[in-house]
Design an enzyme around this catalytic site. Sequence first.
Site, PDB file in Angstrom:
ATOM      1  CD  GLN A 126       0.499 -53.970   1.048  1.00 43.87           C
ATOM      2  OE1 GLN A 126       1.148 -53.312   0.236  1.00 43.87           O
ATOM      3  NE2 GLN A 126       0.108 -53.481   2.198  1.00 43.87           N
ATOM      4  N   GLY A 127      -1.497 -58.426  -0.683  1.00 42.56           N
ATOM      5  CA  GLY A 127      -2.863 -58.528  -1.211  1.00 42.56           C
ATOM      6  C   GLY A 127      -3.862 -57.815  -0.321  1.00 42.56           C
ATOM      7  CE1 TYR A 128      -2.461 -56.215   4.093  1.00 43.61           C
ATOM      8  CE2 TYR A 128      -2.689 -53.890   4.603  1.00 43.61           C
ATOM      9  CZ  TYR A 128      -2.288 -55.150   4.968  1.00 43.61           C
ATOM     10  OH  TYR A 128      -1.720 -55.340   6.200  1.00 43.61           O
ATOM     11  CB  SER A 129      -5.645 -52.453  -3.115  1.00 45.07           C
ATOM     12  OG  SER A 129      -4.833 -51.651  -2.308  1.00 45.07           O
ATOM     13  CD  GLU A 244       2.316 -50.107   2.366  1.00 39.77           C
ATOM     14  OE1 GLU A 244       1.468 -50.740   3.020  1.00 39.77           O
ATOM     15  OE2 GLU A 244       2.237 -49.914   1.138  1.00 39.77           O
ATOM     16  CG  ASN A 384       0.117 -38.140   0.197  1.00 39.22           C
ATOM     17  OD1 ASN A 384       0.404 -39.299   0.475  1.00 39.22           O
ATOM     18  ND2 ASN A 384       1.033 -37.252  -0.171  1.00 39.22           N
ATOM     19  CD  GLU A 385      -5.687 -36.869  -1.816  1.00 42.44           C
ATOM     20  OE1 GLU A 385      -5.319 -38.061  -1.678  1.00 42.44           O
ATOM     21  OE2 GLU A 385      -5.319 -36.160  -2.770  1.00 42.44           O
TER      22      GLU A 385
HETATM   23  C1  FAD Z   1       1.928 -48.068  -7.941  1.00 40.12           C
HETATM   24  C2  FAD Z   1       1.003 -48.615  -6.899  1.00 40.12           C
HETATM   25  C3  FAD Z   1       1.367 -49.751  -6.199  1.00 40.12           C
HETATM   26  C4  FAD Z   1       0.503 -50.311  -5.271  1.00 40.12           C
HETATM   27  N1  FAD Z   1       0.860 -51.478  -4.648  1.00 40.12           N
HETATM   28  C5  FAD Z   1      -0.036 -52.116  -3.860  1.00 40.12           C
HETATM   29  C6  FAD Z   1       0.247 -53.422  -3.345  1.00 40.12           C
HETATM   30  O1  FAD Z   1       1.319 -53.992  -3.556  1.00 40.12           O
HETATM   31  N2  FAD Z   1      -0.700 -54.030  -2.613  1.00 40.12           N
HETATM   32  C7  FAD Z   1      -1.905 -53.449  -2.323  1.00 40.12           C
HETATM   33  O2  FAD Z   1      -2.716 -54.051  -1.635  1.00 40.12           O
HETATM   34  N3  FAD Z   1      -2.207 -52.209  -2.803  1.00 40.12           N
HETATM   35  C8  FAD Z   1      -1.319 -51.554  -3.570  1.00 40.12           C
HETATM   36  N4  FAD Z   1      -1.620 -50.300  -4.081  1.00 40.12           N
HETATM   37  C9  FAD Z   1      -2.955 -49.752  -3.857  1.00 40.12           C
HETATM   38  C10 FAD Z   1      -3.004 -48.511  -3.009  1.00 40.12           C
HETATM   39  O3  FAD Z   1      -2.869 -48.805  -1.656  1.00 40.12           O
HETATM   40  C11 FAD Z   1      -4.359 -47.812  -3.327  1.00 40.12           C
HETATM   41  O4  FAD Z   1      -4.257 -47.356  -4.666  1.00 40.12           O
HETATM   42  C12 FAD Z   1      -4.655 -46.675  -2.408  1.00 40.12           C
HETATM   43  O5  FAD Z   1      -4.988 -47.144  -1.125  1.00 40.12           O
HETATM   44  C13 FAD Z   1      -5.814 -45.786  -2.934  1.00 40.12           C
HETATM   45  O6  FAD Z   1      -6.926 -46.557  -3.241  1.00 40.12           O
HETATM   46  P1  FAD Z   1      -7.637 -46.470  -4.684  1.00 40.12           P
HETATM   47  O7  FAD Z   1      -6.583 -46.591  -5.738  1.00 40.12           O
HETATM   48  O8  FAD Z   1      -8.737 -47.487  -4.687  1.00 40.12           O
HETATM   49  O9  FAD Z   1      -8.214 -45.011  -4.778  1.00 40.12           O
HETATM   50  P2  FAD Z   1      -9.566 -44.472  -4.116  1.00 40.12           P
HETATM   51  O10 FAD Z   1      -9.678 -44.975  -2.730  1.00 40.12           O
HETATM   52  O11 FAD Z   1     -10.689 -44.736  -5.046  1.00 40.12           O
HETATM   53  O12 FAD Z   1      -9.278 -42.937  -4.057  1.00 40.12           O
HETATM   54  C14 FAD Z   1      -9.360 -42.091  -5.216  1.00 40.12           C
HETATM   55  C15 FAD Z   1      -9.131 -40.665  -4.782  1.00 40.12           C
HETATM   56  O13 FAD Z   1     -10.145 -40.249  -3.872  1.00 40.12           O
HETATM   57  C16 FAD Z   1      -9.566 -39.768  -2.664  1.00 40.12           C
HETATM   58  N5  FAD Z   1     -10.362 -40.183  -1.508  1.00 40.12           N
HETATM   59  C17 FAD Z   1     -10.928 -41.399  -1.306  1.00 40.12           C
HETATM   60  N6  FAD Z   1     -11.549 -41.417  -0.097  1.00 40.12           N
HETATM   61  C18 FAD Z   1     -11.358 -40.198   0.471  1.00 40.12           C
HETATM   62  C19 FAD Z   1     -11.724 -39.613   1.715  1.00 40.12           C
HETATM   63  N7  FAD Z   1     -12.388 -40.303   2.649  1.00 40.12           N
HETATM   64  N8  FAD Z   1     -11.327 -38.342   1.973  1.00 40.12           N
HETATM   65  C20 FAD Z   1     -10.613 -37.627   1.052  1.00 40.12           C
HETATM   66  N9  FAD Z   1     -10.235 -38.137  -0.154  1.00 40.12           N
HETATM   67  C21 FAD Z   1     -10.593 -39.412  -0.444  1.00 40.12           C
HETATM   68  C22 FAD Z   1      -8.185 -40.422  -2.586  1.00 40.12           C
HETATM   69  O14 FAD Z   1      -7.303 -39.697  -1.816  1.00 40.12           O
HETATM   70  C23 FAD Z   1      -7.782 -40.475  -4.042  1.00 40.12           C
HETATM   71  O15 FAD Z   1      -7.199 -39.265  -4.424  1.00 40.12           O
HETATM   72  C24 FAD Z   1      -0.751 -49.695  -5.002  1.00 40.12           C
HETATM   73  C25 FAD Z   1      -1.111 -48.526  -5.685  1.00 40.12           C
HETATM   74  C26 FAD Z   1      -0.254 -47.981  -6.623  1.00 40.12           C
HETATM   75  C27 FAD Z   1      -0.688 -46.742  -7.354  1.00 40.12           C
END
Ligand code: FAD
Length: 398
Positions: A126-129, A244, A384-385
């Site tokens: 999955q190439g989203y993040s 998902e 979760n937030e």
């Molecule tokens: C083990 C693991 C596997 C993963 N696998 C994949 C994958 O296969 N493909 C893929 O595309 N992605 C993957 N992800 C990425 C995952 O979807 C992101 O980590 C997730 O969406 C959070 O984004 P971030 O890490 O950039 O954190 P951030 O968005 O920077 O968030 C950091 C913190 O700030 C809080 N926050 C941010 N915005 C808000 C808001 N508006 N209101 C309240 N709180 C907020 C968040 O809840 C979090 O606690 C994976 C992540 C992990 C940890």
Amino acid sequence: MNLTYSAAEQAFRQEVRDFLTASLPDDIRERVRLGRRLSADDHVRWQNILSERGWLAANWPEEHGGPGWGPVQRHIFDEECAAAHAPTVVPFGVNMVAPVIMKFGSEAQQRHYLPRILANQDWWCQGYSEPGAGSDLASLKTRAVREGDHYIVTGQKTWTTLGQHANMMFCLVRTDPDARKQAGISFLLIDMASPGITVRPIITLDGAHEVNEVFLDEVRVPVANRIGEEGQGWTCAKFLLTHERTGIAGLGHAKQALRHLKSLATRVQHRGRPLLELASFRQRVVKAELELMALEVTNLRVIAAAQDGSVPGAESSLLKVRGSELRQELSDLTRRALGPAALPFFPDFLHGDGELDDPALAESAAGTAQYFNRRKLSIYGGANEIQKSIVAKTILGM
Ligand SMILES: Cc1cc2nc3c(=O)[nH]c(=O)nc-3n(C[C@H](O)[C@H](O)[C@H](O)COP(=O)(O)OP(=O)(O)OC[C@H]3O[C@@H](n4cnc5c(N)ncnc54)[C@H](O)[C@@H]3O)c2cc1C
């Protein structure tokens, strides 16, 4: 709704149990039971067995080659697989991109990709993040510039789970930098063997190589690999995320973890009595069990509402939040029950083929690693937030 299983559903449960007893290889079962990492070959072997039985694509309708199960059968299947220590099916192909291809893909794309997924021929990631685009996914920057019949894709994806084994990636890219954030995004299927792709490991807190960074440097992707219209990627992305999140609740896994915890806390002694009899510990276990029962009923309610084949909407956020919190609590209690036995770290045993002579050490080796690994549950699939905000807006109308 009826909360008891019908005779046909109970017979189905027995059929699944018999299949798992006869077909799940012992070595794989044991690795899952002990919380050891599976090799790519272990995953492929098990998924081939499921595919041959016609049960790999448990959530697919019959018209595309799925078993045509209703939500209750799928629920029973997941529960039995977790109880038997079967590996979780790698979800990216069968559970994530496949529903998107069924809903938004052209006939030619469906004919090409779906049978391959059904036969376990492709490993998808999955190439989203991206760095800077996680919760705020719509600000992703990976750029796709149209050049004749191809897009030239340049950018970086991150946290790509099991991308080191994948031969295909579904990817969100920006095709129109001038359009409103969400409107400029398209959904591409990219061959991981394309020139210009580099996969680099990220080692997580538990010492595992589960996630990666993926760099794309002028990667040529045929326009024919775009799902839906140009600029429709956000609609596909959201549709996929509900699938998902529903899976992350992981009820079968939570039930298995609770059984394991209770058995452990019965054997571990605290001042000459089983730990489970210690009031402060017991109270947390009981609370977790009650929450699990409540979550199961909520899950059944959500899947019963989706009997007509529709996908759960914001309810999937609710299941994700409660399911992930619960699984984290259970891993915390397990680590506490293990006490000092949770301290040693055996990376060769957990992540490789190294063996431990002492069976007691092997039984407890994964406790801490799993505790650390489960931290991911409240982050991935949308933190979760963010899910709580979705529930507040969409379900509670706040
Ligand atoms: C083990 C693991 C596997 C993963 N696998 C994949 C994958 O296969 N493909 C893929 O595309 N992605 C993957 N992800 C990425 C995952 O979807 C992101 O980590 C997730 O969406 C959070 O984004 P971030 O890490 O950039 O954190 P951030 O968005 O920077 O968030 C950091 C913190 O700030 C809080 N926050 C941010 N915005 C808000 C808001 N508006 N209101 C309240 N709180 C907020 C968040 O809840 C979090 O606690 C994976 C992540 C992990 C940890």
